[in-house]
Scaffold this motif. Structure first.
Motif, PDB file in Angstrom:
ATOM      1  N   VAL A   1       0.839  -1.205   0.000  1.00 36.64           N
ATOM      2  CA  VAL A   1       0.000   0.000   0.000  1.00 36.64           C
ATOM      3  C   VAL A   1       0.872   1.253   0.000  1.00 36.64           C
ATOM      4  N   ALA A   2       1.905   1.241   0.856  1.00 39.38           N
ATOM      5  CA  ALA A   2       2.785   2.405   0.962  1.00 39.38           C
ATOM      6  C   ALA A   2       3.588   2.603  -0.319  1.00 39.38           C
ATOM      7  N   GLU A   3       4.113   1.510  -0.860  1.00 40.67           N
ATOM      8  CA  GLU A   3       4.968   1.616  -2.051  1.00 40.67           C
ATOM      9  C   GLU A   3       4.178   2.028  -3.285  1.00 40.67           C
ATOM     10  N   LEU A   4       2.964   1.530  -3.420  1.00 38.70           N
ATOM     11  CA  LEU A   4       2.158   1.835  -4.594  1.00 38.70           C
ATOM     12  C   LEU A   4       1.347   3.129  -4.439  1.00 38.70           C
ATOM     13  N   GLY A   5       1.296   3.636  -3.200  1.00 40.15           N
ATOM     14  CA  GLY A   5       0.508   4.853  -2.983  1.00 40.15           C
ATOM     15  C   GLY A   5      -0.978   4.618  -3.107  1.00 40.15           C
ATOM     16  N   PHE A   6      -1.430   3.427  -2.717  1.00 42.14           N
ATOM     17  CA  PHE A   6      -2.844   3.087  -2.860  1.00 42.14           C
ATOM     18  C   PHE A   6      -3.703   3.921  -1.918  1.00 42.14           C
ATOM     19  N   ARG A   7      -4.837   4.403  -2.421  1.00 43.50           N
ATOM     20  CA  ARG A   7      -5.825   5.118  -1.616  1.00 43.50           C
ATOM     21  C   ARG A   7      -7.178   4.457  -1.814  1.00 43.50           C
ATOM     22  N   LEU A   8      -7.789   4.064  -0.704  1.00 47.46           N
ATOM     23  CA  LEU A   8      -9.096   3.416  -0.773  1.00 47.46           C
ATOM     24  C   LEU A   8     -10.142   4.405  -1.257  1.00 47.46           C
ATOM     25  N   ASN A   9     -10.894   4.018  -2.251  1.00 48.17           N
ATOM     26  CA  ASN A   9     -11.944   4.865  -2.798  1.00 48.17           C
ATOM     27  C   ASN A   9     -13.179   4.748  -1.908  1.00 48.17           C
ATOM     28  N   THR A  10     -13.255   5.642  -0.911  1.00 46.09           N
ATOM     29  CA  THR A  10     -14.352   5.548   0.055  1.00 46.09           C
ATOM     30  C   THR A  10     -15.700   5.905  -0.555  1.00 46.09           C
ATOM     31  N   VAL A  11     -15.685   6.748  -1.607  1.00 48.60           N
ATOM     32  CA  VAL A  11     -16.955   7.083  -2.261  1.00 48.60           C
ATOM     33  C   VAL A  11     -17.559   5.848  -2.916  1.00 48.60           C
ATOM     34  N   ALA A  12     -16.718   5.130  -3.690  1.00 47.58           N
ATOM     35  CA  ALA A  12     -17.201   3.911  -4.342  1.00 47.58           C
ATOM     36  C   ALA A  12     -17.620   2.879  -3.307  1.00 47.58           C
ATOM     37  N   GLN A  13     -16.835   2.796  -2.233  1.00 48.57           N
ATOM     38  CA  GLN A  13     -17.170   1.833  -1.185  1.00 48.57           C
ATOM     39  C   GLN A  13     -18.533   2.153  -0.570  1.00 48.57           C
ATOM     40  N   SER A  14     -18.804   3.441  -0.322  1.00 49.94           N
ATOM     41  CA  SER A  14     -20.078   3.813   0.276  1.00 49.94           C
ATOM     42  C   SER A  14     -21.240   3.524  -0.664  1.00 49.94           C
ATOM     43  N   LEU A  15     -21.017   3.684  -1.965  1.00 48.70           N
ATOM     44  CA  LEU A  15     -22.074   3.370  -2.926  1.00 48.70           C
ATOM     45  C   LEU A  15     -22.387   1.881  -2.926  1.00 48.70           C
ATOM     46  N   ARG A  16     -21.354   1.052  -2.767  1.00 47.17           N
ATOM     47  CA  ARG A  16     -21.575  -0.402  -2.753  1.00 47.17           C
ATOM     48  C   ARG A  16     -22.288  -0.836  -1.482  1.00 47.17           C
ATOM     49  N   THR A  17     -21.850  -0.299  -0.353  1.00 45.67           N
ATOM     50  CA  THR A  17     -22.394  -0.744   0.930  1.00 45.67           C
ATOM     51  C   THR A  17     -23.625   0.038   1.366  1.00 45.67           C
ATOM     52  N   LYS A  18     -23.904   1.175   0.651  1.00 49.14           N
ATOM     53  CA  LYS A  18     -24.994   2.071   1.030  1.00 49.14           C
ATOM     54  C   LYS A  18     -24.780   2.646   2.426  1.00 49.14           C
ATOM     55  N   ARG A  19     -23.516   2.802   2.809  1.00 44.41           N
ATOM     56  CA  ARG A  19     -23.173   3.420   4.082  1.00 44.41           C
ATOM     57  C   ARG A  19     -22.204   4.570   3.847  1.00 44.41           C
ATOM     58  N   SER A  20     -22.390   5.628   4.623  1.00 44.89           N
ATOM     59  CA  SER A  20     -21.523   6.798   4.481  1.00 44.89           C
ATOM     60  C   SER A  20     -20.277   6.686   5.336  1.00 44.89           C
ATOM     61  N   ARG A  21     -20.271   5.756   6.278  1.00 47.76           N
ATOM     62  CA  ARG A  21     -19.187   5.606   7.267  1.00 47.76           C
ATOM     63  C   ARG A  21     -19.028   6.901   8.064  1.00 47.76           C
ATOM     64  N   THR A  22     -20.115   7.641   8.220  1.00 42.92           N
ATOM     65  CA  THR A  22     -20.089   8.910   8.948  1.00 42.92           C
ATOM     66  C   THR A  22     -21.291   8.972   9.890  1.00 42.92           C
ATOM     67  N   VAL A  23     -21.052   9.428  11.108  1.00 47.78           N
ATOM     68  CA  VAL A  23     -22.133   9.646  12.066  1.00 47.78           C
ATOM     69  C   VAL A  23     -22.043  11.075  12.579  1.00 47.78           C
ATOM     70  N   ALA A  24     -23.160  11.583  13.058  1.00 54.59           N
ATOM     71  CA  ALA A  24     -23.216  12.956  13.567  1.00 54.59           C
ATOM     72  C   ALA A  24     -23.288  12.940  15.090  1.00 54.59           C
ATOM     73  N   LEU A  25     -22.598  13.877  15.702  1.00 53.97           N
ATOM     74  CA  LEU A  25     -22.740  14.162  17.128  1.00 53.97           C
ATOM     75  C   LEU A  25     -23.319  15.560  17.235  1.00 53.97           C
ATOM     76  N   ILE A  26     -24.537  15.669  17.754  1.00 49.93           N
ATOM     77  CA  ILE A  26     -25.236  16.949  17.847  1.00 49.93           C
ATOM     78  C   ILE A  26     -25.315  17.350  19.315  1.00 49.93           C
ATOM     79  N   VAL A  27     -24.661  18.458  19.665  1.00 49.19           N
ATOM     80  CA  VAL A  27     -24.579  18.890  21.065  1.00 49.19           C
ATOM     81  C   VAL A  27     -24.982  20.354  21.186  1.00 49.19           C
ATOM     82  N   PRO A  28     -25.387  20.781  22.390  1.00 48.46           N
ATOM     83  CA  PRO A  28     -25.864  22.154  22.556  1.00 48.46           C
ATOM     84  C   PRO A  28     -24.770  23.202  22.689  1.00 48.46           C
TER      85      PRO A  28
END
Length: 331
Positions: free
Chosen positions: A44-71
């Motif tokens: 991964v380091a030698e090839l400079g690989f970067r995981l395509n999180t956008v494509a991954q989220s489209l496949r899994t239908k998950r954003s991998r993001t949650v919100a914390l809402i505080v006052p």
């Protein structure tokens, strides 16, 4: 090789492993033998690989993001809560977005709407003005919600403070010191969930023979400014309190500053006690007596419940985290 064109198959060939093994190493979902994991990480380091999180989220239908809402993100309590939540979510590759509402209902509703529109995977919230029906759209979208508050709306998962014993000990301590009139800098009036901390002090005052009349209760925001103004109002009463309980430590610090300006000696003229035990409680002088609520643990517990919900757990969960009385120099 262009980093954008490097694929998991390229990484697998360079590391001499299967694509599945590369996936396990990157996702952390399954254990991989140390030598294979090291080979993948090196490739991964030698090839400079970067995981395509956008494509991954489209496949899994998950954003991998949650919100914390505080006052109030300026309150160090919520900074620790956020840290605990992030530390719980990060091993599962979730990001936490912090949203500050300034304890405003319109802002609370706006952020909940954003959660639905952006299809986030979950939300942890400390609501001030929301009723159970305000969460209908989030629930209809199938987005898990965990509430971090002393009480929660409806059937949502809840992580709360169990301060019954600690508040009782605090009031018993004040009674032993000879206090008879207790005042309270409470939260704002009209909140759908009420004011559980005020109710705890009312009940404890009754048990230990202290007077907590309506005239010695001042309601306001959970801020230093509200604490300072509230103390001035209480001390202007014909019969002012000899001890004041505060809804949180920021309110108590504001009260402490106002007491100094009025020339009151703490604790001989007036005793003060806060709630939460944020860092400043032990740094101000005199050091603040308070009730310690483990903010980091609250955040990590919210994260655990949220991950369980995302994984498909059904049924409501409620976790009560025990608080404890910390006596310092203001009581």
């Amino acid at each position: 090789m262009d980093q954008q064109s490097v694929t998991m198959s390229d990484v697998a060939r360079a590391a001499g492993v299967s694509v599945t093994t590369v996936s396990y190493v990157l996702s952390g979902k399954r254990a991989v033998a140390p030598d294979k994991r090291e080979a993948v990480q090196k490739a991964v380091a030698e090839l400079g690989f970067r995981l395509n999180t956008v494509a991954q989220s489209l496949r899994t239908k998950r954003s991998r993001t949650v919100a914390l809402i505080v006052p109030d993100i300026a309150n160090p309590f919520y900074a620790q809560l956020a840290r605990g939540l992030q530390d719980a979510m990060r091993p599962e590759r979730y990001h936490v977005v912090v949203c500050n509402t300034n304890a405003d209902r319109a802002e609370e509703l706006l952020y909940l709407d954003d959660v639905v529109r952006r299809r986030l995977d979950g939300v942890v919230i400390t609501p001030q003005w929301l009723a159970p029906e305000d969460f209908d759209a989030v629930r209809a979208a199938g987005i898990p919600v965990v509430v971090s508050s002393d009480t929660g709306p409806g059937s949502l998962d809840l992580v709360r403070a169990d301060s019954h014993e600690a508040v009782d000990q605090a009031v018993a301590h004040l009674a032993r010191q000879g206090h008879e009139r207790l005042g309270m800098l409470a939260g704002p009036a009209g909140a759908p969930a009420g004011d559980p901390r005020l109710e705890l002090y009312r009940a404890a005052a009754g048990r230990h023979g202290l007077d907590l009349p309506a005239g010695l209760i001042v309601r306001g925001k959970h801020t230093r400014e509200a604490g300072a103004e509230g103390l001035r109002r209480l001390m202007s009463r014909k019969k002012p309190p000899t001890a004041i309980a505060c809804v949180n430590d920021r309110t108590a610090v504001g009260a402490l500053e106002a007491a100094e300006q009025l020339g009151l000696a703490i604790p001989s003229d007036l005793a003060l006690i806060g709630h939460d035990d944020i860092e400043i409680a032990s740094l101000v002088r005199p050091r603040l007596s308070t009730i310690r609520y483990p903010a980091y643990e609250a955040g990590s517990t919210c994260g655990r419940l949220l991950l369980e919900r995302i994984a498909g757990r059904a049924g409501r969960s409620e976790v009560a985290l025990r608080t404890r009385l910390v006596l310092r120099e203001t009581t």
